[in-house]
Scaffold this motif. Sequence first.
Motif, PDB file in Angstrom:
ATOM      1  N   HIS A   1     -33.956   8.082   4.946  1.00 39.95           N
ATOM      2  CA  HIS A   1     -36.124   7.393   4.130  1.00 39.95           C
ATOM      3  C   HIS A   1     -36.180   7.806   4.403  1.00 39.95           C
ATOM      4  O   HIS A   1     -36.648   8.360   3.829  1.00 39.95           O
ATOM      5  N   GLU A   2     -36.954   9.148   4.914  1.00 48.70           N
ATOM      6  CA  GLU A   2     -37.497   9.915   4.801  1.00 48.70           C
ATOM      7  C   GLU A   2     -37.593  11.318   5.123  1.00 48.70           C
ATOM      8  O   GLU A   2     -36.136  11.749   6.075  1.00 48.70           O
ATOM      9  N   THR A   3     -38.473  12.547   4.661  1.00 48.05           N
ATOM     10  CA  THR A   3     -38.164  13.524   5.224  1.00 48.05           C
ATOM     11  C   THR A   3     -38.708  14.040   5.681  1.00 48.05           C
ATOM     12  O   THR A   3     -40.270  14.772   4.427  1.00 48.05           O
ATOM     13  N   LEU A   4     -38.896  15.558   5.996  1.00 43.40           N
ATOM     14  CA  LEU A   4     -40.431  16.473   5.690  1.00 43.40           C
ATOM     15  C   LEU A   4     -39.043  17.860   4.986  1.00 43.40           C
ATOM     16  O   LEU A   4     -37.896  18.449   6.519  1.00 43.40           O
ATOM     17  N   ALA A   5     -40.094  18.365   4.126  1.00 45.22           N
ATOM     18  CA  ALA A   5     -38.864  19.288   3.207  1.00 45.22           C
ATOM     19  C   ALA A   5     -40.043  20.861   3.637  1.00 45.22           C
ATOM     20  O   ALA A   5     -40.978  20.903   3.299  1.00 45.22           O
ATOM     21  N   ILE A   6     -39.137  21.749   4.234  1.00 41.10           N
ATOM     22  CA  ILE A   6     -40.324  23.284   4.523  1.00 41.10           C
ATOM     23  C   ILE A   6     -39.565  23.913   2.664  1.00 41.10           C
ATOM     24  O   ILE A   6     -38.689  24.162   2.521  1.00 41.10           O
ATOM     25  N   ASP A   7     -40.346  24.207   1.684  1.00 44.78           N
ATOM     26  CA  ASP A   7     -40.078  24.943   0.927  1.00 44.78           C
ATOM     27  C   ASP A   7     -40.147  26.126   1.196  1.00 44.78           C
ATOM     28  O   ASP A   7     -41.313  26.991   0.423  1.00 44.78           O
ATOM     29  N   SER A   8     -39.267  26.753   1.730  1.00 46.06           N
ATOM     30  CA  SER A   8     -38.998  28.203   2.158  1.00 46.06           C
ATOM     31  C   SER A   8     -37.729  28.248   1.940  1.00 46.06           C
ATOM     32  O   SER A   8     -36.754  28.007   2.277  1.00 46.06           O
ATOM     33  N   PRO A   9     -37.702  29.845   0.973  1.00 48.17           N
ATOM     34  CA  PRO A   9     -36.246  30.453   1.237  1.00 48.17           C
ATOM     35  C   PRO A   9     -35.384  30.844   2.292  1.00 48.17           C
ATOM     36  O   PRO A   9     -34.060  31.301   2.739  1.00 48.17           O
ATOM     37  N   ASP A  10     -36.467  31.598   2.721  1.00 45.81           N
ATOM     38  CA  ASP A  10     -36.292  31.755   4.461  1.00 45.81           C
ATOM     39  C   ASP A  10     -35.992  31.208   5.813  1.00 45.81           C
ATOM     40  O   ASP A  10     -36.747  30.003   5.973  1.00 45.81           O
ATOM     41  N   THR A  11     -34.696  31.242   6.000  1.00 48.27           N
ATOM     42  CA  THR A  11     -33.914  30.093   6.990  1.00 48.27           C
ATOM     43  C   THR A  11     -35.049  30.506   8.308  1.00 48.27           C
ATOM     44  O   THR A  11     -35.012  28.342   8.658  1.00 48.27           O
ATOM     45  N   GLN A  12     -35.170  31.303   8.823  1.00 53.76           N
ATOM     46  CA  GLN A  12     -35.887  31.524   9.841  1.00 53.76           C
ATOM     47  C   GLN A  12     -37.270  31.271  10.087  1.00 53.76           C
ATOM     48  O   GLN A  12     -37.896  30.118  10.674  1.00 53.76           O
ATOM     49  N   VAL A  13     -38.473  31.196   8.539  1.00 50.06           N
ATOM     50  CA  VAL A  13     -39.228  30.315   8.507  1.00 50.06           C
ATOM     51  C   VAL A  13     -39.324  28.149   8.578  1.00 50.06           C
ATOM     52  O   VAL A  13     -39.264  27.989   9.161  1.00 50.06           O
ATOM     53  N   VAL A  14     -37.831  27.873   8.009  1.00 51.86           N
ATOM     54  CA  VAL A  14     -38.115  26.910   7.753  1.00 51.86           C
ATOM     55  C   VAL A  14     -36.973  26.607   9.259  1.00 51.86           C
ATOM     56  O   VAL A  14     -38.387  25.423   9.395  1.00 51.86           O
ATOM     57  N   GLN A  15     -36.224  26.817   9.854  1.00 54.94           N
ATOM     58  CA  GLN A  15     -35.965  27.130  11.153  1.00 54.94           C
ATOM     59  C   GLN A  15     -37.830  26.600  12.155  1.00 54.94           C
ATOM     60  O   GLN A  15     -38.071  26.107  13.284  1.00 54.94           O
ATOM     61  N   GLU A  16     -38.478  27.295  12.049  1.00 48.59           N
ATOM     62  CA  GLU A  16     -39.908  27.505  13.079  1.00 48.59           C
ATOM     63  C   GLU A  16     -40.387  27.427  12.638  1.00 48.59           C
ATOM     64  O   GLU A  16     -41.126  25.632  13.456  1.00 48.59           O
ATOM     65  N   LEU A  17     -41.070  25.939  11.207  1.00 47.78           N
ATOM     66  CA  LEU A  17     -41.609  25.283  10.831  1.00 47.78           C
ATOM     67  C   LEU A  17     -41.319  23.769  11.300  1.00 47.78           C
ATOM     68  O   LEU A  17     -41.897  22.716  11.737  1.00 47.78           O
ATOM     69  N   GLN A  18     -39.239  23.700  11.798  1.00 51.08           N
ATOM     70  CA  GLN A  18     -38.975  22.410  12.091  1.00 51.08           C
ATOM     71  C   GLN A  18     -39.464  22.416  13.685  1.00 51.08           C
ATOM     72  O   GLN A  18     -39.411  21.478  14.069  1.00 51.08           O
ATOM     73  N   LEU A  19     -39.617  23.738  13.773  1.00 49.70           N
ATOM     74  CA  LEU A  19     -40.030  23.374  15.534  1.00 49.70           C
ATOM     75  C   LEU A  19     -41.085  23.249  16.623  1.00 49.70           C
ATOM     76  O   LEU A  19     -41.983  22.117  16.966  1.00 49.70           O
ATOM     77  N   VAL A  20     -42.138  23.205  15.125  1.00 55.81           N
ATOM     78  CA  VAL A  20     -43.375  23.102  15.243  1.00 55.81           C
ATOM     79  C   VAL A  20     -43.510  21.177  14.909  1.00 55.81           C
ATOM     80  O   VAL A  20     -43.953  20.432  15.364  1.00 55.81           O
ATOM     81  N   ALA A  21     -43.188  21.339  13.912  1.00 54.11           N
ATOM     82  CA  ALA A  21     -43.583  19.697  13.622  1.00 54.11           C
ATOM     83  C   ALA A  21     -42.033  19.270  15.145  1.00 54.11           C
ATOM     84  O   ALA A  21     -42.708  17.755  15.233  1.00 54.11           O
ATOM     85  N   THR A  22     -41.381  19.489  15.002  1.00 53.96           N
ATOM     86  CA  THR A  22     -40.793  18.508  16.476  1.00 53.96           C
ATOM     87  C   THR A  22     -41.242  18.345  17.439  1.00 53.96           C
ATOM     88  O   THR A  22     -41.409  17.437  18.116  1.00 53.96           O
TER      89      THR A  22
END
Length: 128
Positions: free
Chosen positions: A57-78
């Motif tokens: 229904h809802e998505t927070l998409a991190i527009d980065s090709p770098d997996t660790q950047v995506v994971q770090e920003l997902q952690l902050v968002a969480t």
Amino acid sequence: LARQVRAHGRPDDILLLMSTSGTSTNLLTAAQAGHDTGLRCWAFTGPTPNPLADACHETLAIDSPDTQVVQELQLVATHVLCEYVERGLPASAGRTPQGVPAGNARSGPVRTGVEVVLGEGGREVEAR
């Protein structure tokens, strides 16, 4: 994971699924189980388009090709999401936490994890 969603999910619960690629079969099956159970499905993913973002229904998409950047920003968002949920829980029960004056935005001590304390204007003043 889909079995756990069916067993523990109740209508109107929120199912948060996190993936860097958005292509995990396990998470896609869990999203479908969430829909079937009446859950609201949210995704934290890497770049879109991806199947998991489309399935939620809802998505927070991190527009980065770098997996660790995506994971770090997902952690902050969480952590931010958890902080807001924790702040809202006492209000939804019609009370303030013991020892915290009414109107105080802070809901009390965090029992586990990382606590971010926000000051005036949302500026971080203390991290534990």
